[in-house]
Design an enzyme around this catalytic site. Structure first.
Site, mmCIF file in Angstrom:
data_model
loop_
_atom_site.group_PDB
_atom_site.id
_atom_site.type_symbol
_atom_site.label_atom_id
_atom_site.label_comp_id
_atom_site.label_asym_id
_atom_site.label_seq_id
_atom_site.Cartn_x
_atom_site.Cartn_y
_atom_site.Cartn_z
ATOM 1 C CB ALA A 182 31.273 43.483 34.814
ATOM 2 C CD GLU A 255 41.996 38.850 27.581
ATOM 3 O OE1 GLU A 255 42.431 38.630 28.417
ATOM 4 O OE2 GLU A 255 41.382 39.938 27.183
ATOM 5 C CB CYS A 289 43.865 39.164 31.897
ATOM 6 S SG CYS A 289 43.948 40.159 30.406
ATOM 7 C CD GLU A 386 44.036 36.280 36.181
ATOM 8 O OE1 GLU A 386 44.262 37.144 35.189
ATOM 9 O OE2 GLU A 386 43.045 35.544 35.900
#
Length: 485
Positions: A182, A255, A289, A386
């Site tokens: 990222a 994932e 997560c 989320e």
């Protein structure tokens, strides 16, 4: 800027085929979210760089796949040793670019390194099978071979461990890898590449390409040379990547998003449940997560649970991750803080009650106050989204079946947690809730030794454990004939 013991670990460009790329037409700053300070200015790689490194990784693969498992083990072990030896600097780099407290960063370095150590050993344990066939004139063999060049797209929330969880099994299996970190947190990836080079891992085996996703992602997914894509990130992005990989029928490991329920029954140990909630929900300021995204508490203990949790959250200290006494750092960016704030404000408009927090902090635009919300129901957006921030929404349930129904009322299926002292109920819940991972009276469920991954729209494949090599190998069946006398 926090000083480093070894300043050469702080890099400013891609690591491609054993060379550091420090000049480019396009550049981008890496910011410290706690201070807004520019840590370094990156040289960004482009589409042509991506195409070139794919070819280089494929050339390296031709040698690496035939390298002995003993040599792979030794090189991975050297990489592990160097990561541990440089953990203070690696942690400092992570806190600078990601914002988490230094203590959390140090913990992640150990956790990330454990995957390198684990898969160094697992390189020796890629087994096959012998299948007995009818008759005496032929024999069936099954072997496993490396899948080939792997592309890995990694997230910003765990910028060290999300790389080692992918790179270590890939290398152990005999694959080469191209890592695209990222842009918010590329420095941890580059520091790992520097240590891999020092460990003696050959040029082209590990590559880190730093650039914009829209410039690099499609090159990686379109390439017929890249035979596998592994991705950790949001479900919408994962779906796009899977579609892009379809044309070349790549192997994928995904994932993706989570919406983890933490279910607390009235027979649970209250103190342990409180500690677990704090550890799960507020770890990394809620940017995980598998953190508790929906806290479901049985009605008989609901009010007491909220009161006790609030008393503990009041003791948190928000601040710079390097400052002594800071318990929780900023979110990774101003956008991340705004996204969390928008979700909280929407919940408040829908009737949620703020027990504590609820706003962006005066400390800065990336800081969001540790928050507890009550008076919630399953129709609210905050039940389905989320959160990815330090916000604990606490929902009330009455019966075991209602808890199951609430837990399963989501398209996600990554992690889940159940707290109860009733062993029969624990087993029923573990088998009835639809998640790839279930923690019973425990939230610290992740380890290099266990399979990490989800079901439903939380993805496919598993990272870690003896199963972690499966996604990086192809099964080949060989029929050996002409064996009759």
């Amino acid at each position: 800027m926090n000083s480093l013991i070894d300043s050469t670990l702080l890099k400013s460009g891609s690591y491609l085929n054993g060379k550091w790329i420090t000049k480019a037409e396009t550049q981008a700053d890496v910011l410290n979210p706690a201070t807004g300070e520019v840590i370094t200015t990156l040289a960004l790689s482009n589409e042509q760089d991506a195409k070139t490194v794919i070819d280089d990784a494929n050339t390296a693969f031709q040698t690496w796949k035939t390298t002995s498992v003993q040599t792979r083990f030794e090189l991975l072990k050297k990489w592990f040793d160097l990561i541990i030896a440089n953990k203070q600097d690696l942690a400092a780099i992570m806190t600078m670019e990601q914002g988490k407290t230094l203590a959390e960063s140090l913990g992640e370095i150990d956790y990330g390194a454990s995957y390198v150590e684990w898969f160094a050993e697992e390189a020796k344990r890629i087994y096959g099978d012998v299948i007995n066939l009818p008759g005496q004139d032929k024999q069936a063999l099954v072997i496993r071979q490396p899948v080939g060049v792997v592309a890995a797209i990694t997230p910003w929330n765990f910028p060290n461990a999300m790389i080692t969880r992918k790179a270590a099994p890939a290398l152990a299996a005999g694959c080469t890898i191209i890592i695209k970190p990222a842009l918010e947190t590329p420095l941890s990836a580059l520091a790992l590449a520097e240590l891999a080079e020092r460990a003696g891992i050959p040029a082209g085996v590990i590559n880190v390409i730093v650039g914009k996703s829209r410039d690099l992602g499609k090159v990686l997914t379109d390439s017929s040379i890249v035979r596998k894509l592994t991705f950790t990130g949001s479900t919408p992005v994962g779906k796009v990547l899977m579609k892009q990989c379809a044309d070349t029928v790549k192997r994928t490991s995904m994932e993706l998003g989570g919406n983890a329920p933490l279910i607390i029954f009235d027979d649970a140990n209250m103190d342990k449940a409180i500690e677990a909630t704090l550890a799960s929900k507020y770890r990394n300021s809620g940017q995980t997560c598998i953190c508790a995204n929906r806290i479901l508490v049985q009605d008989g203990i609901y009010d007491l649970f909220v009161a006790k949790l609030k008393a503990r959250v009041e003791q948190f200290r928000l601040g710079n991750g390097f400052d002594q006494g800071t318990t929780h750092g900023p979110l990774v960016s101003e956008k991340a803080a705004n996204d969390v704030n928008n979700l909280v404000q929407q919940a408040i408009k829908q009737g949620a009650k703020v027990e504590i927090g609820g706003n962006i902090s005066d400390l800065g635009s990336c800081f969001f106050e540790p928050t507890i919300l009550t008076n919630l129901d399953a129709k609210m957006e905050i039940f389905r989204e989320e959160i990815f921030g330090p916000v604990a929404p606490i929902f009330k349930f009455h019966s075991e079946q209602e808890a199951v129904d609430l837990a399963n009322d989501t398209e996600f299926g990554l992690a889940s947690y159940v707290f109860t002292d009733n062993i029969s109920r624990a087993w029923r819940m573990a088998t009835n809730i639809e998640y790839g991972m279930v923690g019973i009276n425990e939230v610290a469920i992740s380890s290099a030794m266990v399979p990490f991954g989800g079901i439903k729209e939380s993805g496919n494949g598993r990272e870690g454990s003896k199963y972690g090599l499966d996604d990086y190998t192809e099964m080949k069946y060989i029929c050996l004939g002409g064996l009759g006398s």
